[in-house]
Design an enzyme around this catalytic site. Structure first.
Site, PDB file in Angstrom:
ATOM      1  N   ARG A 232       0.787  -1.197  -0.078  1.00  0.00           N
ATOM      2  CA  ARG A 232      -0.118   0.088   0.072  1.00  0.00           C
ATOM      3  C   ARG A 232       0.867   1.169  -0.006  1.00  0.00           C
ATOM      4  O   ARG A 232       0.507   2.235  -0.324  1.00  0.00           O
ATOM      5  CB  ARG A 232      -0.995   0.140   1.266  1.00  0.00           C
ATOM      6  CG  ARG A 232      -0.414  -0.048   2.682  1.00  0.00           C
ATOM      7  CD  ARG A 232      -1.080  -0.218   3.755  1.00  0.00           C
ATOM      8  NE  ARG A 232      -0.733  -0.488   4.906  1.00  0.00           N
ATOM      9  CZ  ARG A 232      -0.803  -0.057   6.230  1.00  0.00           C
ATOM     10  NH1 ARG A 232      -2.113   0.661   6.304  1.00  0.00           N
ATOM     11  NH2 ARG A 232      -0.353  -0.143   7.062  1.00  0.00           N
TER      12      ARG A 232
ATOM     13  N   SER B 255      -4.741   4.906   5.825  1.00  0.00           N
ATOM     14  CA  SER B 255      -4.468   3.509   5.579  1.00  0.00           C
ATOM     15  C   SER B 255      -4.005   3.165   4.194  1.00  0.00           C
ATOM     16  O   SER B 255      -3.459   2.307   3.914  1.00  0.00           O
ATOM     17  CB  SER B 255      -5.845   2.620   5.909  1.00  0.00           C
ATOM     18  OG  SER B 255      -6.063   2.686   7.137  1.00  0.00           O
TER      19      SER B 255
ATOM     20  N   GLU C 243     -19.373   4.114   0.466  1.00  0.00           N
ATOM     21  CA  GLU C 243     -18.459   3.870  -0.804  1.00  0.00           C
ATOM     22  C   GLU C 243     -19.291   3.803  -1.959  1.00  0.00           C
ATOM     23  O   GLU C 243     -18.699   4.033  -3.140  1.00  0.00           O
ATOM     24  CB  GLU C 243     -17.822   2.351  -0.431  1.00  0.00           C
ATOM     25  CG  GLU C 243     -16.965   2.265   0.733  1.00  0.00           C
ATOM     26  CD  GLU C 243     -17.421   2.088   2.182  1.00  0.00           C
ATOM     27  OE1 GLU C 243     -18.595   2.111   2.236  1.00  0.00           O
ATOM     28  OE2 GLU C 243     -16.622   2.235   3.059  1.00  0.00           O
TER      29      GLU C 243
ATOM     30  N   PHE D 251     -14.440  -3.455   0.868  1.00  0.00           N
ATOM     31  CA  PHE D 251     -15.547  -2.267   0.720  1.00  0.00           C
ATOM     32  C   PHE D 251     -15.518  -1.596  -0.824  1.00  0.00           C
ATOM     33  O   PHE D 251     -16.457  -0.988  -1.316  1.00  0.00           O
ATOM     34  CB  PHE D 251     -15.380  -0.968   1.761  1.00  0.00           C
ATOM     35  CG  PHE D 251     -15.201  -1.643   2.994  1.00  0.00           C
ATOM     36  CD1 PHE D 251     -16.063  -2.615   3.524  1.00  0.00           C
ATOM     37  CD2 PHE D 251     -14.089  -1.097   3.888  1.00  0.00           C
ATOM     38  CE1 PHE D 251     -15.657  -2.875   4.978  1.00  0.00           C
ATOM     39  CE2 PHE D 251     -14.035  -1.584   4.948  1.00  0.00           C
ATOM     40  CZ  PHE D 251     -14.738  -2.509   5.866  1.00  0.00           C
TER      41      PHE D 251
ATOM     42  N   HIS E 170      -5.521  -4.017   1.840  1.00  0.00           N
ATOM     43  CA  HIS E 170      -5.941  -4.802   2.849  1.00  0.00           C
ATOM     44  C   HIS E 170      -6.645  -5.948   2.565  1.00  0.00           C
ATOM     45  O   HIS E 170      -7.608  -6.302   2.906  1.00  0.00           O
ATOM     46  CB  HIS E 170      -6.740  -3.940   3.869  1.00  0.00           C
ATOM     47  CG  HIS E 170      -5.949  -2.999   4.774  1.00  0.00           C
ATOM     48  ND1 HIS E 170      -5.394  -1.894   4.177  1.00  0.00           N
ATOM     49  CD2 HIS E 170      -5.662  -2.866   6.194  1.00  0.00           C
ATOM     50  CE1 HIS E 170      -4.673  -1.265   5.223  1.00  0.00           C
ATOM     51  NE2 HIS E 170      -5.114  -1.847   6.386  1.00  0.00           N
TER      52      HIS E 170
ATOM     53  N   ASP F 287      -8.161  -8.167  12.076  1.00  0.00           N
ATOM     54  CA  ASP F 287      -9.385  -7.700  12.137  1.00  0.00           C
ATOM     55  C   ASP F 287     -10.600  -8.768  11.576  1.00  0.00           C
ATOM     56  O   ASP F 287     -11.715  -8.657  11.818  1.00  0.00           O
ATOM     57  CB  ASP F 287      -9.554  -6.444  10.878  1.00  0.00           C
ATOM     58  CG  ASP F 287      -9.186  -5.193  11.455  1.00  0.00           C
ATOM     59  OD1 ASP F 287      -8.984  -5.006  12.783  1.00  0.00           O
ATOM     60  OD2 ASP F 287      -8.908  -4.488  10.660  1.00  0.00           O
TER      61      ASP F 287
ATOM     62  N   ARG G 156      -1.596  -4.970   3.208  1.00  0.00           N
ATOM     63  CA  ARG G 156      -1.102  -4.004   4.399  1.00  0.00           C
ATOM     64  C   ARG G 156       0.083  -4.635   4.920  1.00  0.00           C
ATOM     65  O   ARG G 156       0.729  -3.689   5.382  1.00  0.00           O
ATOM     66  CB  ARG G 156      -2.132  -4.312   5.417  1.00  0.00           C
ATOM     67  CG  ARG G 156      -1.991  -3.733   6.758  1.00  0.00           C
ATOM     68  CD  ARG G 156      -3.045  -4.119   7.805  1.00  0.00           C
ATOM     69  NE  ARG G 156      -2.657  -3.440   9.267  1.00  0.00           N
ATOM     70  CZ  ARG G 156      -3.096  -3.812  10.504  1.00  0.00           C
ATOM     71  NH1 ARG G 156      -3.447  -5.071  10.418  1.00  0.00           N
ATOM     72  NH2 ARG G 156      -2.932  -3.108  11.423  1.00  0.00           N
TER      73      ARG G 156
END
Lengths: 285, 319
Positions: free
Chosen positions: B13, B40, B61, B86, B112, B120, B170
């Site tokens: 990222r 992020s 989104e 998302f 991610h 998560d 990530r």
């Protein structure tokens, strides 16, 4: 353009609509007829469109330096196609191909067939306001002071994405955006108040930060006046609640959800066309 | 086996963040968008230098995708960013109608992705995104392997007219591709050449494939190792040329087997040159909480499992 001239064009567009849906025994006449005055006013009088020296419209996808309209409730495509053709974006004769195989006039509008005048696909509801927000934002980034219009249905207000867009536009100060809701009170399964009550849409949009206006959608003079007045040079987007009657112009279609997505038969078509008299300078496709 | 070394590990990222900053400096039409995940997605550099070309959309989104489609109509090149879950599953219909069917120049950039999101858990660990995105007509799907390649891919997709899904992640991973590489969409990168087996890997699994190649070399097995950074359009020519030489293949990805890279490779082989294919990926299950390393181990996305798969594929070839 004179109000009377606009009304005459609207009558011809209504003739197109009923003939188009009758020809393929499918499509959505009710909402198309109700929004006819609005879209005729927009394309023949209110919007500044790119034209050549002779007054013929020129279509560029990027719409730089000209006003732009998005149809979010794509099922009223017969109206959209008729107005685009009558305004000169493509030959009126092509209206005869509506919903047929290999046509540019798909059941719901699309860019996939490169039909001049269409800039986004619509049909799956709730997406047009977001697209209009993006186009308005691009105009601001480009230093382009032209205006963006979007039409949505009132049943469409039940889609969650609409409220994401409704939050976005005032936050980003999109004063160059006018959103119009076709408030005909009907949707496929019945009256909107019974299917899923939207309650007071005006109060909702006000609370979200919009200027809210009301417009008599089947009164051409009011439509022209209100649309022109919505072009304020301000930081606040405008929402117009357009009061219309579904099926307007044809007595047996008016005020009922039954003609949302049903085409007239031969006999019903003849009755409808009798109620929509042609005027000088107009001709069926 | 060709030797691959690295001096630094970084997250892919951050490669995206470096790429979008460079694009901001070189292409005035590039717009960066996010749905409350600017940090992020490593957008800080872009936001600082180009605040007027940054669009915060909040946690919405679906609207972000529509706004992106609208921005293209004014000639902008929007990079819509959020987590992969998302950016795809949540907004599939918006991407389908407003972006792909409308053929808009929108770049959907998703961080991610996969199990390496870690703690998560499964709500955020999407393993179906490549499948959903590759099914959409007009969509280009890219899954780069390290910081340098992600940066290069980010810059390359701005030059490509049309919808793109760019997937990255990530965790920090070794940087082993050259900093000055040119990223060619749809062109597989051959990392090692060998006669025994073809290993087709994408994303974080490319480094695992290299490590597997080293272990195999110790046992006298030399593999073709090919980085399939573009899932669609797939470099069918490179895949077929390799398998015609080796006679068997292994695919490796941090994604569900249904709909992923292996599924695409299987189609190419079945249609053109049937050969044994073993597939490393997630088997029709959701992920869970854990460290990235623990999860990759538990779900079988490691160099050791690639080695096992290679041996199985070679046995099937011999049988």
């Amino acid at each position: 353009m004179e109000i009377q001239q606009l009304e005459q064009i609207a009558t011809q567009v209504r003739r197109d609509i009923v003939r188009m849906v009758h020809a393929v025994n499918s499509g959505h006449p009710g909402g198309s007829l109700g929004c006819t005055d609005f879209l005729v006013a927009l394309y023949f009088d209110v919007m500044r469109l790119k034209e050549d020296g002779q007054g013929t419209v020129i279509f560029d996808m990027d719409a730089k330096g000209e006003d732009v309209f998005f149809l979010s409730n794509g099922h009223i495509s017969p109206l959209f196609y008729s107005v685009l053709a009558r305004r000169g974006y493509f030959p009126v004769s092509e209206l005869a191909t509506f919903r047929k195989l290999d046509s540019r006039l798909q059941g719901h509008p699309t860019t996939a067939e490169h039909l001049p005048g269409v800039r986004i696909a619509s049909g799956s509801l709730g997406q047009g306001l977001s697209v209009a927000c993006g186009a308005a934002l691009a105009k601001r980034l480009n230093g382009d002071d032209s205006h963006v219009y979007v039409l949505m249905g009132d049943g469409e207000q039940q889609e969650g994405q609409v409220w994401e867009g409704a939050t976005f536009a005032p936050h980003h100060k999109l004063g160059n955006l006018t959103a119009v809701i076709d408030l005909n009170g009907q949707q496929i399964d019945g009256p909107t108040s019974l299917v899923m009550n939207n309650r007071d849409l005006g109060e909702k949009y006000k609370a979200f930060g919009w200027n809210v206006e009301h417009m008599e959608g089947n009164n051409m003079a009011d439509v022209v006046a209100k649309l022109k007045a919505s072009r304020k040079d301000a930081d606040v987007p405008t929402l117009i609640l357009m009061h219309t009657e579904m099926g307007y112009g044809i007595d047996y279609m008016m005020g009922s959800h039954k003609w949302h997505g049903v085409a007239p038969n031969d006999e019903q078509l003849a009755v409808a066309l009798n109620q929509l008299p042609q005027t000088v300078g107009q001709a069926d496709y | 086996m060709k030797k691959y070394t690295f001096t630094e590990k970084k997250d892919t990222r951050s490669g995206f963040g470096a790429g979008i900053l460079e694009l901001g400096r070189t292409n005035p039409d590039v717009v960066a968008m996010t749905a409350d995940l600017a940090g992020s997605l490593k957008l800080e550099g872009f936001i600082k230098e180009f605040p007027e070309r940054y669009v915060q959309c909040g946690i919405a989104e679906a609207n972000m995708i529509g706004v992106a489609a609208g921005l293209t109509i004014g000639g902008k090149i929007p990079f819509a960013t959020t987590f992969a879950n998302f950016a795809t599953g949540r907004v599939y219909d918006q991407i389908r109608q407003s972006v792909c069917y409308s053929n808009k120049n929108v770049k959907i950039c998703a961080s991610h992705a996969g199990l390496t999101l870690g703690e998560d858990g499964a709500t955020h660990q999407i393993l179906e995104d490549l499948g959903m995105m590759k099914m959409l007509p007009n969509m280009t799907v890219i899954n780069p392997c390290d910081f340098n390649q992600t940066k290069a891919a980010t810059i390359a997709i701005a030059e490509h007219e049309g919808p793109v899904y760019l997937r990255f992640g990530r965790p920090v991973v070794p940087i082993f591709t050259p900093a000055d590489q040119k990223f060619e969409i749809g062109k597989a990168v051959i990392l090692n050449e060998g006669p025994d087996v073809s290993i087709f890997a994408t994303g974080h699994l490319v480094w695992e494939a290299i490590q597997a190649g080293e272990k195999l070399a110790e046992e006298g097995i030399e593999a073709d190792i090919i980085n399939i950074h573009t899932i669609k359009p797939l470099d069918e020519e490179a895949i077929l040329a390799s398998v015609k030489k080796t006679g068997c293949a292994v695919s490796a990805e941090e994604h569900m087997l249904n709909g992923g890279l292996g599924d695409s490779v299987a189609q190419v082989l079945a249609r053109n040159y049937p050969a044994p294919l073993e597939m490393i990926g997630v088997h029709d299950t959701f992920g869970e909480s854990g460290t990235p390393a623990q999860l990759m181990e538990k779900y079988g996305l490691t160099a050791d499992r690639i080695v096992e798969a290679v041996k199985k594929a070679m046995q099937r070839k011999a049988a």
